[in-house]
Scaffold this active site. Sequence first.
Site, short mmCIF file in Angstrom:
data_model
loop_
_atom_site.label_atom_id
_atom_site.label_comp_id
_atom_site.label_asym_id
_atom_site.label_seq_id
_atom_site.Cartn_x
_atom_site.Cartn_y
_atom_site.Cartn_z
N GLU A 60 0.81 -1.21 0.00
CA GLU A 60 0.00 0.00 0.00
C GLU A 60 0.85 1.27 0.00
OE1 GLU A 60 -4.14 -1.50 1.95
OE2 GLU A 60 -2.47 -1.21 3.32
N GLU A 106 -4.44 -10.51 0.37
CA GLU A 106 -5.22 -10.36 1.59
C GLU A 106 -6.68 -10.68 1.26
OE1 GLU A 106 -4.81 -6.60 3.59
OE2 GLU A 106 -2.63 -6.55 3.30
#
Length: 981
Positions: free
Chosen positions: A443, A513
Amino acid sequence: MSLRTSPELSASYPLSASPTRADPHEQRGPRSAGAYLEDVSPGSGALPPRAWYASSDAASLSLNGSWRFRLSATADAQDDAFAEPGYDAGGWAEVSVPGHWVLQGNGSLGSPIYTNHLYPFPVDPPRVPTENPTGDHLRFFDLPSDWPSNGGAVLRFDGVESCARVWLNGTELGEFKGSRLPHEFAVGHLLEENGNVLAVRVHQWSAGSYLEDQDQWWLPGIFRDVTLLHRPAGGVLDFFVHASYDHVTGEGTLKVDSDVAGRVTVPALGIEAATGESVTVPVEPWTAETPRLYDGVLVTEGERVPLRIGFRTVVLQDGLIKVNGKPVLFKGVNRHEWHPERGRALDLETMREDVLLMKRHNINAVRTSHYPPHPAFLDLCDAYGLWVIDECDLETHGFVEQAWRDNPVDDDRWTPALLDRAARMVERDKNHPSVVIWSLGNEAGTGRGLTAMAEWIHGRDASRLVHYEGDVNCRDTDMYSRMYAFHEEVVRIGRGLDGGTHRRRELPFVLCEYGHAMGNGPGGIDDYQRLFEAYDRLQGGFIWEWIDHGIRDERYGFAYGGDFGEELHDGNFVCDGLLFPDRRPSPGLVEYKKVIEPVRIECDGADGAVRVRNAYDFADLSGLTFVWSYQVDGETVESGPLPVPALAPGESAHVKLPVPPDTRGGETQWTVRALLASDTAWAPEGHRVAWGQFPVAARPPVRIAPGRAPVLGEGLITLGPASFDARSGTLKSIGTIDVSGLRLDVWRAPTDNDDGAEWQTDIRYGLLWRKFGLHRMRHRVDAVEPGDDALTVRTRVAPAARDAGLATVYRWTSDGERLRLTVSVGPEGDWTVPLPRLGIRFGLPGSADRVRWFGGGPGEAYPDTRSASELGRWESTVDALQTPYVRPQENGARADVRWAEIGGLRIEGDPEFWFSARRWTNEQLDAARHLSDLTPGGTVWVNLDHGQHGIGSQSCGPGPQPRHFLRAEPAEFSFVFSEIG
C-alpha cells in the site's frame, strides 16, 4: 563485482558510496538531530548488507538484556555527552532490549499509538514533529576472556524503530533508518577488553517513518537483537547459496558464491566443491510439504558457517507460479510479529509456536506483512516447511489522504532509501529456500521508486518472483495480486474475463489479503477456497491476518487503539487475527483449518463409500492413516481403520466403508478422519489433518401428542409441567425450573463484520439494523387464548418509529410431561433489512452452568462459518461457550443442535437450531467495549435461534453471500421442553 551490488544498482544508486551515504568505514563527526532525522537517505556508516546466518565458529556476544535508558520529549533535548566513557547514568531507568520502551515502565515511558494508515503526525515529508520521543540507551560490557585478539568485529542491530544514532566508546559509528532491517558497523578498532560503552539514541519519528506506515502499533525502541560478531581474518563476508532442482531428472545443482573464496561440503550428498563451482547430484527437493534440508558447511580461511540447503526451483511458466515443475496453491496467512506484552520483540519460542500452530492448522504459506520478519522465523519456515512471501519494510499508505501527492515512492530523492530497504531484505534472506517470492512492500501507491526496486531485485535474484499488490497493471511484478476482491470478481479473474493489460491477463492471480479475521469471522472463506480449486489461474490467498494485536492491560484485559489516550486512532481494527493476542486459536482459525485441509473426504454415492482425494501439491498420503467411526445420535458405537492407498498429489480413490451395524430408530452417520501416522516435527502421531462426515439415517421427527388442556388458576395458567402469567401469557416455569423473559429475539450484538468499515459504500448491516431499530424492539401482547389443547399467545414485535413489525404467535401444547412451543412469525410492513437473528430468548437461574448438546461443535458456528462444525455430543460450561473476542460482540452459537440440556432443562428442536447461552443479555454484550465490561448477572440467558444472518468479512472485504442472508420472511419453528429426571 561484489555480491551485494549489481551493475544497474551501482550505476544509479550505489549502496556503499552514494551522495547520501558516506563510505561505511568512514567515522563521521556529530550531526544535528534535524539533519539526519529529516534526511531522506537511509543513513550513514553502516556496512553493505549481507546474508544473515545464526551461527558460525567465530565468536559472538549478545548485547541483549538490561540497558540504561533516558527518555526525552524532543530529539535535541539532550546533548551527546551520554555517549562518552565515564558518563554517570546511575539515575537512569532500565529497559529490556529487545523491547519497546512504551511497553515498559508502567506508562512512565510513554504510550503506544495505533493507526491503520493515517500518519500520527503532520504529513510534510521529510519533516517530523519537534515533539519526537527520543530514547537514549546505554549498554556497558566487557569482552569475554576468550574473545580473539586478532581480526575485526562487527556490531549488528537486527531491528530498531525508527531511527538510531550509534556510538561506541565515544566514537560515532553512524545512524540508520529502516526499522525492520539489519544494520552492521565495523567496530574492531574501537573495542576495549573492559568497560566498553555502547550508546544508542533512538528517535520515534524520522524521515523513515514516512516509509513505515503499516497497519500496526507505532512502537519505538531497539526491538530485535543486538550482537557483537568477531570477524576473523579470512572470515566469511557475504555468500549466496544457489540450490536449484530439475524435476525432470531429479537432480539438484548447488553453487555457493562467496565474497571470500572457500569450500563447500554437503556430506549427505558427497559434495565437496570450491565456492563458485557448480555441482549437480541426485537430491530430494525442498517444498513446504516435504521440507528436505541438507546440512552443509561453508569454510573459508578464517571461518566455518553451517548451511541448511534446500533444493527447489521457482518459475513463472504457463501463466502459473510453479515450484519444482508444479503449480502451487497458497493456503496462507499474513503475519505481523506480535506478542501482547513485548510487542514486536519476539523470542525464538514464540516464533516457533507460530510456525507449529500454522502447520497444525494446514496453513502452508506466510506473507510477512509488511516487513521482513526476525530472520530466525525464516529458519523455522525452512525447517518446518512454509512458502514465504518476504515483504519489504515499505508502506506509505497515509499519502492516500492527499491523493498520493508527495508520495516518496514516486520521488527520486527517496529512491536510494527504497533500494537500500530492498537490498537489505534480499541480501539478508536470500539463502532461505522457504522464500519463494519477494514483495516490494504494501500500500505505497505507485511510482518510479518501486520500479527501481523491482528492476534491482529481478537483476539480483532471478531465482524468485516479485510481488506488489499496488501494481495493478503488473508492469513490475510477476503475478496479479489483489486485496479483498469479492467472490464474483474472483470468478471473473479465474475465467480470464477481468480485463486489464495483456501482460496482467497472462499472469497468475493471488489474493494477498482476504478473509478479514476481525472479531467473529471471517465468513465465506469456504466459497473462496472452492474458487481457488476450480480455476487454475487462482493460486490461493492469504487471510488477514495471523494474530490480534491486543496489548495486555490490567484495565481491559487486552487494549486496542484509543485505550492509551491517542487523539487519532483506529480502535480495534488492530485486532483482526486468527489468534487471540495470547495465541489461543480463534474459531476463525479452526474454520480455516477445515476449509483448506489437504485431504478431501467426501461421500461417494449411496453404496457406503467415500471418495478420498489428495489435495497436496507434492506429498503423497503415505504419512497419514485413516479411521472410520459410526455414530448413532451423536455417540460412536463402532470404529476402525480404513485402508486408503498412498495417493499421489491430485489422485483420488473410491474407498468402501464397512457394513454399518443395525441401529434402527436413531440418527446415524459416518465420520472419517485422516491422522498423522507417526510423529512429525510439527505434530504428534494421531494429529487430525482432515475429516468428513456423511449422514446415513435421518433424524426421527420430534413428536408430542397435545393431550392436555390449559388450566386457568389465580393469575396463572397451567399447561402440563408449565405455568404462565394469565394476563401476558409469559412462561414462568417448567416443572421446578424458573424461566423468565421468554420472547422472540431478533437482535444480536453486531460483529465487526456486521458493522463493516467506515470507508465502504456497500450496505453495512450493523448500522442499518440500528437505524431500523432492531436493537430496541417492542413487544405488544394482542391476545392470550387458552384453548382445548393449546395456549395461544398473539403478539406483535416491532421497533419504535417504524410501521414494519413481526406478527408473532406462540402456541403451547403439552402431553403432560413435555411442553411444545411452536413459534410462527409473519413480517408486516416494508422490511428493507435482513434480520440479525430469529429465535427465542429466555432466562434461567444463574446456577445453570453445565451444558450438554447433540449438534455441531465443539466451537461456535454461523451460516458461513460452519465448515468446522462437527456433528456430535458435546459438553461445556456456560462460561466456556463464550468466545473472547477482544471487542465483545455476537459469539458462541452452536449450529445444527438437535437437543441441548442446561440448568435441568432439556430442549429439542424441530427443526435443528442454533444454541447459545451467556450470563449477560445481548444488549449488555452490545454495550461492552472490552471483556472487562461484561459482568455476570444472576441469570443465564439462552438463545434458541431458527436462523442467523451470515458473518461475511465486511470489516475489510465483502459481506455475507446473499444465500446467507436472514430475510424477514414467514417462518415457523418449534421447541420441546422437558425437565431432566
